[in-house]
Design an enzyme around this catalytic site. Structure first.
Site, PDB file in Angstrom:
ATOM      1  N   HIS A 125       0.806  -1.223   0.000  1.00 28.99           N
ATOM      2  CA  HIS A 125       0.000   0.000   0.000  1.00 28.99           C
ATOM      3  C   HIS A 125       0.838   1.272   0.000  1.00 28.99           C
ATOM      4  O   HIS A 125       0.314   2.369  -0.123  1.00 28.99           O
ATOM      5  CB  HIS A 125      -0.952  -0.013   1.208  1.00 28.99           C
ATOM      6  CG  HIS A 125      -2.249   0.683   0.921  1.00 28.99           C
ATOM      7  ND1 HIS A 125      -2.399   1.587  -0.118  1.00 28.99           N
ATOM      8  CD2 HIS A 125      -3.463   0.605   1.529  1.00 28.99           C
ATOM      9  CE1 HIS A 125      -3.639   2.034  -0.133  1.00 28.99           C
ATOM     10  NE2 HIS A 125      -4.316   1.461   0.849  1.00 28.99           N
ATOM     11  N   ASP A 182      -2.316   1.660  -4.921  1.00 29.72           N
ATOM     12  CA  ASP A 182      -3.539   2.026  -4.204  1.00 29.72           C
ATOM     13  C   ASP A 182      -4.620   0.969  -4.433  1.00 29.72           C
ATOM     14  O   ASP A 182      -4.547   0.159  -5.364  1.00 29.72           O
ATOM     15  CB  ASP A 182      -4.004   3.441  -4.587  1.00 29.72           C
ATOM     16  CG  ASP A 182      -4.249   3.578  -6.068  1.00 29.72           C
ATOM     17  OD1 ASP A 182      -4.985   2.729  -6.624  1.00 29.72           O
ATOM     18  OD2 ASP A 182      -3.704   4.511  -6.694  1.00 29.72           O
TER      19      ASP A 182
END
Ligand code: COA
Length: 443
Positions: free
Chosen positions: A414, A418
């Protein structure tokens, strides 16, 4: 023998029986001293195997002190956290010392065996003493050796099989190998012994009753798991899951299985998932990227080198199918099956286990519906599939229909990827799997 001209004349000038401290000329000639009658003792070091491997575990010695060896004779089998490697001799000579016991750790660059070599030759050593199991065919290996030397140790098989043969005092040359290049598998030994059932196999090595706790060192593939998983858990992961309807894909597999031309093709779900993942990676290159250690640079990879989490006899391994973007589904299937065989025989090469850019784990082959996988750093993403099940679902007319469904979990780094990108990636893959014509057309 294998002394360079310079070294040899230096030895001669020093005279017989003289102890000689030798300055490093070539790495292999360190720890060198003379013995009687022009014989010299060399400490044969474990060379750099590459791939950042610093140490290996000695799995089996093929020689003992006093044995005569020639160049290319197999000395021992070692296991790194990436692959199993056979070390062959650079010298003609007599084994004087083995530096390690079985299962001891041998660091790269340190002496492995001492060999007494005769001091009257001037050739350079052969350039490599390390031979990946896959690199030489059985025929080549046998051709390398003089006739009188052909024995059990020349026959292709993994160390545990060799040990089993030794235990039963079997002559391996009498056993027909059914593995790659005639490699003898454990099954071949069992067949030869006429012991085929699982129960009977267990009788071969009755497990000794254990008393109390047992502590053992973490080695080989397990050691690799320690390294990769510790690195992995430093990464902030997110997991994204969806179900995938594989009814049509299952139907397609059944149809293909019945075709006479697919008689020798073993086509599981995996090659389709691998191809669909590659097609989706084309659209979302960030998923097929790697990140550097300090998370400062991202490298977009052109090759789709897809690692397959594999449950092997040595533990979890992640062999890699290279350049999937260029392969057909049948080619992917062939490569997958080759790697499955290598996993079963313990014959992965270092190349098989390196350069992955994305990973797929099919835990559903063992069972289970859901999984929360972790990333193989420096890769950025991975998908895992659960086992397919027949479940009730509504069709477009609100009728309840039976569908074959599996759950897919996508996990991504992350810091770089995304959630929306990962979701879109998985949706492309899902659409192609659910409608295999889209997979073939890559739409
Ligand atoms: N759901 C239902 N059935 C499945 C399945 C799934 N997700 N995946 C495989 N199967 C079926 C196959 O279709 C095959 O049946 P069939 O012969 O009737 O067609 C059978 O299970 C055996 O499949 P397998 O031979 O294992 O092949 P594969 O190509 O599907 O999988 C591996 C190959 C290497 C991925 C698999 O053997 C394996 O090792 N999986 C474990 C991965 C793992 O350990 N992950 C954890 C990482 S921490």
């Amino acid at each position: 023998m294998l002394l360079s001209r310079e070294i040899y004349s230096f030895l001669k000038s020093a005279g017989n029986n003289s102890k000689l401290i030798f300055t490093k000329k070539r790495e292999v000639f360190t720890n060198f001293y003379t013995c009687a009658n022009n014989a010299a003792r060399v400490s044969f070091k474990l060379s750099d195997i590459g791939e950042g491997i610093r140490e290996v575990t000695v799995k089996e010695w093929f020689v003992k002190v006093g044995d005569k060896v020639s160049q290319f004779d197999e000395i021992c089998e070692v296991q790194s956290d990436k692959a199993s490697v056979t070390i062959t001799s650079r010298y003609d000579g007599i084994i004087k010392k083995l530096h390690y016991e079985i299962d001891q750790i041998a660091p790269v660059g340190k002496p492995l065996v001492d060999i007494e070599v005769e001091g009257d030759e001037t050739e350079e050593p052969a350039p490599t003493e390390i031979e990946n199991k896959d690199k030489k065919s059985k025929e080549e290996k046998i051709a390398d050796k003089p006739e009188h030397n052909r024995a059990n140790e020349e026959i292709l098989c993994i160390p545990s099989v060799r040990r089993l043969a030794k235990e039963y005092k079997l002559n391996l040359s009498k056993i027909k190998g059914t593995g790659k290049d005639g490699r003898i598998l454990k099954e071949d030994i069992l067949k030869y012994l006429n012991i085929e059932s699982d129960e009977a196999q267990m009788q071969i090595k009755p497990s000794k009753p254990t008393f109390g706790d047992k502590t053992e060192p973490i080695k080989g593939f397990q050691k690799a798991m320690v390294k990769t998983m510790t690195a992995s858990l430093k990464i902030p992961h997110f997991v994204y899951g969806d179900e995938i309807v594989v009814t049509k894909l299952s139907q397609l597999r059944k149809t293909v299985k019945k075709l006479p031309q697919s008689k020798d093709v073993k086509l599981s779900f995996m090659p389709f998932f691998i191809k669909a993942a590659s097609n989706a990676l084309q659209r979302y290159p960030i998923i097929n990227a790697t990140v550097d250690e300090n998370c400062e640079n991202v490298t977009y990879k052109t090759e789709h080198n897809i690692g397959i989490a594999m449950d092997t006899k040595m533990g979890l391994a992640v062999p890699v199918i290279k350049n999937v973007q260029k392969l057909s589904i049948i080619e992917i299937s062939n490569e997958l099956n080759r790697l499955i065989t290598s996993g079963r025989d313990g014959t992965f090469s270092t190349e098989d286990l390196s350069a992955g850019t994305f990973t797929i784990s099919n835990i559903g082959a063992i069972g289970g519906t859901y999984m929360k996988p972790v990333i193989m750093s420096p890769q950025l993403a991975l998908i895992a599939m659960g086992a397919s099940q027949i479940l009730p679902r509504f069709d477009e007319f609100n009728n309840v229909v039976a569908e074959e469904i599996l759950h897919l979990s996508g996990v991504a780094d992350h810091r770089i990827v995304d959630g929306a990108t990962m979701a879109r990636f998985v949706q492309v893959l899902k659409k192609q799997i659910e409608n295999p014509y889209l997979l073939f057309l890559n739409l």
